[in-house]
Design an enzyme around this catalytic site. Structure first.
Site, PDB file in Angstrom:
ATOM      1  N   GLN A   1      -1.313  14.058 -11.450  1.00  0.00           N
ATOM      2  CA  GLN A   1      -2.679  13.555 -11.269  1.00  0.00           C
ATOM      3  C   GLN A   1      -3.077  13.685  -9.801  1.00  0.00           C
ATOM      4  O   GLN A   1      -4.209  13.382  -9.444  1.00  0.00           O
ATOM      5  CB  GLN A   1      -2.744  12.085 -11.686  1.00  0.00           C
ATOM      6  CG  GLN A   1      -2.389  11.857 -13.137  1.00  0.00           C
ATOM      7  CD  GLN A   1      -2.127  10.384 -13.409  1.00  0.00           C
ATOM      8  OE1 GLN A   1      -3.056   9.609 -13.622  1.00  0.00           O
ATOM      9  NE2 GLN A   1      -0.869   9.980 -13.416  1.00  0.00           N
ATOM     10  N   ASN A   2      -2.127  14.120  -8.974  1.00  0.00           N
ATOM     11  CA  ASN A   2      -2.401  14.190  -7.535  1.00  0.00           C
ATOM     12  C   ASN A   2      -3.141  15.475  -7.174  1.00  0.00           C
ATOM     13  O   ASN A   2      -3.006  16.490  -7.842  1.00  0.00           O
ATOM     14  CB  ASN A   2      -1.098  14.085  -6.740  1.00  0.00           C
ATOM     15  CG  ASN A   2      -0.424  12.748  -6.965  1.00  0.00           C
ATOM     16  OD1 ASN A   2      -1.062  11.817  -7.439  1.00  0.00           O
ATOM     17  ND2 ASN A   2       0.847  12.658  -6.648  1.00  0.00           N
TER      18      ASN A   2
ATOM     19  N   HIS B   1      -6.034  16.658 -12.350  1.00  0.00           N
ATOM     20  CA  HIS B   1      -7.262  16.206 -11.699  1.00  0.00           C
ATOM     21  C   HIS B   1      -7.749  17.174 -10.622  1.00  0.00           C
ATOM     22  O   HIS B   1      -8.441  16.773  -9.681  1.00  0.00           O
ATOM     23  CB  HIS B   1      -7.069  14.804 -11.108  1.00  0.00           C
ATOM     24  CG  HIS B   1      -6.909  13.746 -12.154  1.00  0.00           C
ATOM     25  ND1 HIS B   1      -6.344  12.519 -11.925  1.00  0.00           N
ATOM     26  CD2 HIS B   1      -7.248  13.740 -13.478  1.00  0.00           C
ATOM     27  CE1 HIS B   1      -6.341  11.801 -13.047  1.00  0.00           C
ATOM     28  NE2 HIS B   1      -6.875  12.518 -14.006  1.00  0.00           N
TER      29      HIS B   1
ATOM     30  N   CYS C   1     -20.161  24.238  -6.234  1.00  0.00           N
ATOM     31  CA  CYS C   1     -21.557  23.796  -6.180  1.00  0.00           C
ATOM     32  C   CYS C   1     -21.953  23.336  -7.579  1.00  0.00           C
ATOM     33  O   CYS C   1     -21.837  24.098  -8.541  1.00  0.00           O
ATOM     34  CB  CYS C   1     -22.454  24.941  -5.721  1.00  0.00           C
ATOM     35  SG  CYS C   1     -24.199  24.482  -5.755  1.00  0.00           S
TER      36      CYS C   1
ATOM     37  N   CYS D   1     -26.771  28.251  -1.650  1.00  0.00           N
ATOM     38  CA  CYS D   1     -28.061  27.833  -2.222  1.00  0.00           C
ATOM     39  C   CYS D   1     -28.605  26.574  -1.530  1.00  0.00           C
ATOM     40  O   CYS D   1     -29.681  26.080  -1.887  1.00  0.00           O
ATOM     41  CB  CYS D   1     -27.932  27.613  -3.738  1.00  0.00           C
ATOM     42  SG  CYS D   1     -27.128  26.070  -4.194  1.00  0.00           S
TER      43      CYS D   1
ATOM     44  N   GLY E   1       5.619   7.189 -10.448  1.00  0.00           N
ATOM     45  CA  GLY E   1       4.581   6.822  -9.483  1.00  0.00           C
ATOM     46  C   GLY E   1       3.170   6.811 -10.015  1.00  0.00           C
ATOM     47  O   GLY E   1       2.227   7.143  -9.305  1.00  0.00           O
TER      48      GLY E   1
ATOM     49  N   ASN F   1       9.242   3.667 -11.012  1.00  0.00           N
ATOM     50  CA  ASN F   1       8.147   2.973 -10.342  1.00  0.00           C
ATOM     51  C   ASN F   1       8.709   1.787  -9.561  1.00  0.00           C
ATOM     52  O   ASN F   1       9.812   1.321  -9.850  1.00  0.00           O
ATOM     53  CB  ASN F   1       7.104   2.486 -11.375  1.00  0.00           C
ATOM     54  CG  ASN F   1       5.714   2.314 -10.767  1.00  0.00           C
ATOM     55  OD1 ASN F   1       5.539   1.620  -9.756  1.00  0.00           O
ATOM     56  ND2 ASN F   1       4.724   2.936 -11.378  1.00  0.00           N
TER      57      ASN F   1
ATOM     58  N   ALA G   1      10.330   6.203  -5.703  1.00  0.00           N
ATOM     59  CA  ALA G   1      10.664   7.497  -6.298  1.00  0.00           C
ATOM     60  C   ALA G   1      11.423   8.383  -5.304  1.00  0.00           C
ATOM     61  O   ALA G   1      12.250   9.200  -5.703  1.00  0.00           O
ATOM     62  CB  ALA G   1       9.384   8.195  -6.754  1.00  0.00           C
TER      63      ALA G   1
HETATM   64  P1  NAD Z   1      -2.310   4.444  -8.938  1.00  0.00           P
HETATM   65  O1  NAD Z   1      -2.685   4.172  -7.519  1.00  0.00           O
HETATM   66  O2  NAD Z   1      -3.145   3.855 -10.004  1.00  0.00           O
HETATM   67  O3  NAD Z   1      -0.819   3.934  -9.179  1.00  0.00           O
HETATM   68  C1  NAD Z   1       0.230   4.283  -8.333  1.00  0.00           C
HETATM   69  C2  NAD Z   1       1.517   3.796  -8.962  1.00  0.00           C
HETATM   70  O4  NAD Z   1       2.587   4.232  -8.126  1.00  0.00           O
HETATM   71  C3  NAD Z   1       1.630   2.282  -9.079  1.00  0.00           C
HETATM   72  O5  NAD Z   1       2.109   1.952 -10.363  1.00  0.00           O
HETATM   73  C4  NAD Z   1       2.649   1.905  -8.000  1.00  0.00           C
HETATM   74  O6  NAD Z   1       3.443   0.780  -8.361  1.00  0.00           O
HETATM   75  C5  NAD Z   1       3.492   3.155  -7.951  1.00  0.00           C
HETATM   76  N1  NAD Z   1       4.162   3.391  -6.663  1.00  0.00           N
HETATM   77  C6  NAD Z   1       3.717   3.150  -5.417  1.00  0.00           C
HETATM   78  N2  NAD Z   1       4.614   3.550  -4.497  1.00  0.00           N
HETATM   79  C7  NAD Z   1       5.645   4.077  -5.197  1.00  0.00           C
HETATM   80  C8  NAD Z   1       6.865   4.680  -4.823  1.00  0.00           C
HETATM   81  N3  NAD Z   1       7.223   4.822  -3.525  1.00  0.00           N
HETATM   82  N4  NAD Z   1       7.710   5.112  -5.798  1.00  0.00           N
HETATM   83  C9  NAD Z   1       7.375   4.967  -7.120  1.00  0.00           C
HETATM   84  N5  NAD Z   1       6.225   4.409  -7.536  1.00  0.00           N
HETATM   85  C10 NAD Z   1       5.370   3.975  -6.588  1.00  0.00           C
HETATM   86  O7  NAD Z   1      -2.218   6.026  -9.060  1.00  0.00           O
HETATM   87  P2  NAD Z   1      -2.337   6.951 -10.353  1.00  0.00           P
HETATM   88  O8  NAD Z   1      -1.671   6.313 -11.508  1.00  0.00           O
HETATM   89  O9  NAD Z   1      -1.940   8.294  -9.900  1.00  0.00           O
HETATM   90  O10 NAD Z   1      -3.896   6.992 -10.729  1.00  0.00           O
HETATM   91  C11 NAD Z   1      -4.912   6.948  -9.802  1.00  0.00           C
HETATM   92  C12 NAD Z   1      -5.724   8.228  -9.559  1.00  0.00           C
HETATM   93  O11 NAD Z   1      -5.807   8.385  -8.146  1.00  0.00           O
HETATM   94  C13 NAD Z   1      -5.168   9.511 -10.036  1.00  0.00           C
HETATM   95  O12 NAD Z   1      -6.180  10.087 -10.778  1.00  0.00           O
HETATM   96  C14 NAD Z   1      -4.949  10.368  -8.774  1.00  0.00           C
HETATM   97  O13 NAD Z   1      -5.568  11.628  -8.966  1.00  0.00           O
HETATM   98  C15 NAD Z   1      -5.716   9.702  -7.686  1.00  0.00           C
HETATM   99  N6  NAD Z   1      -5.057   9.655  -6.353  1.00  0.00           N
HETATM  100  C16 NAD Z   1      -4.365  10.734  -5.895  1.00  0.00           C
HETATM  101  C17 NAD Z   1      -3.719  10.667  -4.666  1.00  0.00           C
HETATM  102  C18 NAD Z   1      -2.942  11.882  -4.190  1.00  0.00           C
HETATM  103  O14 NAD Z   1      -3.296  13.016  -4.533  1.00  0.00           O
HETATM  104  N7  NAD Z   1      -1.865  11.677  -3.461  1.00  0.00           N
HETATM  105  C19 NAD Z   1      -3.775   9.506  -3.909  1.00  0.00           C
HETATM  106  C20 NAD Z   1      -4.541   8.419  -4.395  1.00  0.00           C
HETATM  107  C21 NAD Z   1      -5.165   8.496  -5.628  1.00  0.00           C
END
Ligand code: NAD
Length: 244
Positions: free
Chosen positions: A100-101, A118, A126, A150, A187, A213, A232
């Site tokens: 999702q990152n 994502h 655009c 544009c 995570g 987690n 993690a």
């Molecule tokens: P979230 O913020 O909702 O949850 C993060 C999870 O990671 C939590 O459950 C937390 O307890 C856990 N966590 C935190 N530190 C950790 C570690 N060191 N080891 C293991 N687990 C750990 O994030 P999500 O579930 O990915 O959903 C949120 C949305 O935010 C996603 O759609 C994502 O695209 C976006 N997002 C992306 C980034 C990125 O690209 N790095 C950063 C912030 C948000």
């Protein structure tokens, strides 16, 4: 047998393991997740700023958040969690990694079969004429908002709340989830749908869910078979060592 050894025993027998990762795996690279106290998300509530409605109605304001996110991700380096997942793939245990990152850190660590659920911040699009650009082609120093030929304000090709998941990411994830026998969930708070449905879909087909987690999530009670508590960056490399 401790839980990590139990997980390793299941993974050794697996044939189609996949992983779903979230912002938590990049926290040790210095990019805050949505739940961390302090930092970016205290200033910009993602529920408001990371929504397509906000981008459409106040793109200049949303770009302030985007510039801060770019600043964080530009300098971030993969951590041991990213490297451990890449190693699980090169050891032929992990068949696909759904993330999702948007930070590109899995690819930088060497993961090959990455499904970006994502999107990715390295492209811009655009919303008026549909033209796409490489973000690196724009000089964004001085926080200059990139414009389309544009004249419209461009949007990073990441999925904002309220937008559709790219078709290819959806169909490839559904394909891997339908045949997975093990899913590593690392995570992620597993609350953002439809990504959160991936382990649930796999579980219906009999997959074992191994969750990494620092705290329990909505999935832990209802869908997780083995919960590995801890960061993690510490637990995933230990898993790799057990599998060697
Ligand atoms: P979230 O913020 O909702 O949850 C993060 C999870 O990671 C939590 O459950 C937390 O307890 C856990 N966590 C935190 N530190 C950790 C570690 N060191 N080891 C293991 N687990 C750990 O994030 P999500 O579930 O990915 O959903 C949120 C949305 O935010 C996603 O759609 C994502 O695209 C976006 N997002 C992306 C980034 C990125 O690209 N790095 C950063 C912030 C948000």
């Amino acid at each position: 047998m401790d839980r990590l050894e139990e997980a390793a025993a299941i993974i050794r027998k697996s044939r189609n393991m996949i992983a779903l990762t979230g912002a938590g795996v990049s926290v040790e690279s210095g990019i805050p997740d949505f739940r961390s106290a302090g930092g970016l998300w205290d200033k910009y509530d993602p529920a408001i700023y990371a929504s397509i409605q906000s981008f459409n109605s106040m793109p200049e304001t949303v770009w302030k958040m985007i510039f801060e996110m770019i600043e964080l991700t530009e300098t971030a380096k993969p951590n041991s969690a990213h490297y451990a997942l890449a190693e699980l793939e090169s050891m032929n245990f992990l068949k696909a990694l759904i993330t999702q990152n948007i930070d590109n850190l899995h690819q930088e660590a060497g993961s090959k079969n990455v499904i970006e659920f994502h999107g990715n911040a390295s492209h811009l699009q655009c919303l008026r004429c549909g033209k796409e650009y490489e973000a690196s082609g724009f000089d964004m120093s001085g926080k200059k908002i990139p414009l389309c030929s544009c004249g419209n304000i461009l949007k990073p090709s990441v999925i904002f709340f309220g937008e559709m998941i790219p078709h290819e990411a959806l169909s490839r994830s559904a394909f891997y989830a339908s045949r997975a026998d093990v899913v590593i969930v690392a995570g992620t708070s597993a609350v953002v749908y439809p990504a959160a449905a991936i382990p649930q879909q796999a579980r219906v087909n009999g997959a074992k869910i191994i969750e990494f987690n620092i705290e329990e999530t909505g999935l832990t009670e209802t869908g997780t078979d083995i919960f590995i508590h801890g960061s993690a960056g510490r637990t995933l490399p230990r898993l790799v060592e057990l599998l060697k």
